[in-house]
Scaffold this motif. Structure first.
Motif, short mmCIF file in Angstrom:
data_model
loop_
_atom_site.label_atom_id
_atom_site.label_comp_id
_atom_site.label_asym_id
_atom_site.label_seq_id
_atom_site.Cartn_x
_atom_site.Cartn_y
_atom_site.Cartn_z
N ARG A 151 39.28 122.36 86.23
CA ARG A 151 39.68 120.93 86.76
C ARG A 151 38.44 120.22 86.81
O ARG A 151 38.28 118.63 86.86
CB ARG A 151 40.21 121.08 88.16
CG ARG A 151 41.82 121.61 87.96
CD ARG A 151 42.35 120.69 86.98
NE ARG A 151 43.65 121.28 86.42
CZ ARG A 151 44.21 120.99 85.50
NH1 ARG A 151 43.55 120.38 84.57
NH2 ARG A 151 45.35 121.16 85.03
N ASN A 159 43.76 123.51 79.85
CA ASN A 159 43.35 122.59 80.85
C ASN A 159 42.25 121.78 80.21
O ASN A 159 41.98 120.73 80.95
CB ASN A 159 42.85 123.32 82.04
CG ASN A 159 44.25 124.11 82.79
OD1 ASN A 159 45.22 124.14 82.19
ND2 ASN A 159 43.98 124.64 83.98
N GLY A 192 49.20 122.14 82.12
CA GLY A 192 48.26 122.60 82.75
C GLY A 192 48.57 124.14 83.04
O GLY A 192 49.78 124.28 83.48
#
Ligand SMILES: NC(=O)c1ccc[n+]([C@@H]2O[C@H](COP(=O)([O-])OP(=O)(O)OC[C@H]3O[C@@H](n4cnc5c(N)ncnc54)[C@H](OP(=O)(O)O)[C@@H]3O)[C@@H](O)[C@H]2O)c1
Length: 195
Positions: free
Chosen positions: A160, A117, A95
């Motif tokens: 995320r 990501n 990431g």
């Protein structure tokens, strides 16, 4: 937790940090490893560490690759299954954590963050799923607490949050096949370096 001895784990971003630590720990449990990263020298170093933790050289596959390259992701999964004949664990750890507020953000950093990501995590999940269904394996997505709380690192937090959504949706989709999907959060200690 069931034993990882003799199982096969693909860990992305294993050339440093959390991914390297997970690789060393899995090696100590006797889990065969397919490790990826971009920095070949550091990846080789982690491979050597894993031998010190008990694996034989032929129980470790090291592959450099770029997470934003579809061809690299396809090769990484294919060569893992060709080498070991199975896949039990996918750790989506690679990431980019470029911490930027609105003022300092650029669209280039936005794009590469989403590619690495989010897009790569989805793509690897899709590529690995048929193999994980065969073994009733598991996926672990490395997320962050900032997926849930404001951090003023807007696009990293967005990435995320998307991984958490990917995690819960694929967990529901793959559960009937006996495949578990979870995300883990890592909370940085207050005095750690920002990078
Ligand atoms: N450290 C934290 O405080 C923290 C907190 C929450 C979540 N996380 C998440 O945990 C994961 C690991 O973090 P970390 O701190 O261990 O990071 P790190 O030390 O910077 O390691 C990142 C890993 O990802 C690989 N990587 C990055 N971009 C890549 C790309 N474009 N293509 C291929 N590989 C790429 C790196 O490979 P090379 O170095 O070989 O290029 C490296 O192996 C990340 O997903 C991060 O967002 C970290």
């Amino acid at each position: 937790m069931a034993s990882l001895k003799g199982k096969v784990a693909l860990i992305t971003g294993a050339s440093s940090g959390i991914g390297a630590a997970v690789a060393r720990h899995f090696a100590s449990l006797g889990c065969y490893l397919s490790l990826t990263g971009r920095n070949e020298e550091r990846l080789n170093g982690v491979g050597k560490d894993c031998q010190q933790w008990g694996l034989q050289a032929d129980q470790i596959l090291l592959q450099t690759g770029e997470m934003s390259s579809d061809a690299d992701l396809e090769r990484i999964v294919l060569e893992t299954v060709e080498r070991f004949g199975r896949l039990d664990v996918l750790v989506n750890n690679a990431g980019i954590a470029k911490l930027r507020n609105l003022e300092r953000s650029t669209m280039e950093i936005f794009d590469i963050t989403m590619d690495v990501n989010v897009r790569a995590v989805f793509h690897l999940t899709k590529l690995a799923s048929p193999h994980l269904i065969k073994t009733k394996g598991t996926i672990v997505n490395v997320s962050s607490v900032v997926s849930k709380v404001p951090s003023c690192n807007t696009f990293y937090s967005m990435s995320r949050y998307m991984v958490d959504q990917l995690t819960t949706n694929t967990a529901v989709e793959l559960a009937p096949y006996g495949v578990r999907v979870n995300s883990v959060w890592y909370v940085r200690s207050a005095n750690a370096d920002i990078h």
